[in-house]
Design a protein around this motif. Structure first.
Motif, mmCIF file in Angstrom:
data_model
loop_
_atom_site.group_PDB
_atom_site.id
_atom_site.type_symbol
_atom_site.label_atom_id
_atom_site.label_comp_id
_atom_site.label_asym_id
_atom_site.label_seq_id
_atom_site.Cartn_x
_atom_site.Cartn_y
_atom_site.Cartn_z
ATOM 1 N N UNK A 100 41.062 -31.106 55.355
ATOM 2 C CA UNK A 100 40.025 -32.125 55.257
ATOM 3 C C UNK A 100 40.166 -33.056 56.446
ATOM 4 N N UNK A 101 39.091 -33.241 57.195
ATOM 5 C CA UNK A 101 39.123 -34.115 58.367
ATOM 6 C C UNK A 101 38.014 -35.155 58.251
ATOM 7 N N UNK A 102 38.399 -36.412 58.436
ATOM 8 C CA UNK A 102 37.442 -37.514 58.440
ATOM 9 C C UNK A 102 37.552 -38.212 59.778
ATOM 10 N N UNK A 103 36.434 -38.290 60.504
ATOM 11 C CA UNK A 103 36.385 -38.989 61.791
ATOM 12 C C UNK A 103 35.329 -40.082 61.699
ATOM 13 N N UNK A 104 35.731 -41.303 62.108
ATOM 14 C CA UNK A 104 34.831 -42.451 62.043
ATOM 15 C C UNK A 104 34.773 -43.087 63.427
ATOM 16 N N UNK A 105 33.575 -43.121 64.013
ATOM 17 C CA UNK A 105 33.387 -43.721 65.337
ATOM 18 C C UNK A 105 33.390 -45.243 65.211
ATOM 19 N N UNK A 106 33.564 -45.915 66.330
ATOM 20 C CA UNK A 106 33.609 -47.383 66.331
ATOM 21 C C UNK A 106 32.301 -48.002 65.823
ATOM 22 N N UNK A 107 31.184 -47.272 65.884
ATOM 23 C CA UNK A 107 29.921 -47.785 65.332
ATOM 24 C C UNK A 107 29.788 -47.492 63.838
ATOM 25 N N UNK A 108 30.847 -46.963 63.232
ATOM 26 C CA UNK A 108 30.972 -46.666 61.811
ATOM 27 C C UNK A 108 30.271 -45.380 61.372
ATOM 28 N N UNK A 109 29.689 -44.622 62.296
ATOM 29 C CA UNK A 109 29.141 -43.321 61.925
ATOM 30 C C UNK A 109 30.313 -42.390 61.628
#
Length: 133
Positions: A100-109
């Motif tokens: 399971x991989x969760x990636x969150x960009x600095x703009x919260x997307x």
């Protein structure tokens, strides 16, 4: 009186219970399944930090152990690796052979992907997160 003193001493010596802190909640509105078109969905995942008591509070280097989990409606997934850059944050969790991989960009997307080898499929969710500080 002695009983009260003994109970107080026992409580002070007992390790503190683990404390859970919800660090981030992501809500996904689009789901893509291997071999199928993407569809609208409502799916939520929360990054939870569980802070326990230090193994020996009197030790000089005593630090509370911290465990990170990805919490979904299906259950908790242990995070085995996490990274943070100027572009955002990412967590990798394992549940048996499922990754399971969760990636969150600095703009919260956010993008969350679950790979399930036994079912020969991968799920990808697209959405946004709240709480990234």
């Amino acid at each position: 009186m002695m009983r009260a003193i003994a109970m107080s001493a026992a409580l002070m010596a007992a390790p503190a219970a683990a404390q859970e802190v919800e660090a981030l909640t992501c809500i996904f509105e689009q789901e893509c399944l291997t071999g199928e078109a993407c569809a609208a969905t409502t799916f939520e995942i929360t990054v939870v930090e569980r802070r326990g008591a230090a193994p020996d509070p009197d030790a000089e280097d005593a630090e509370a152990e911290t465990e990170t989990l990805l919490r979904t409606i299906a259950g908790d997934i242990d995070v085995v690796s996490a990274a943070e850059t100027g572009e955002g944050r990412a967590w990798l969790g394992l549940d048996g052979l499922d990754s399971h991989a969760l990636s969150v960009a600095s703009d919260r997307s956010a993008v969350y992907t679950a790979q399930i080898p036994a079912a020969e499929m991968a799920l990808t969710y697209l959405g946004d997160c709240e709480g990234l500080g």
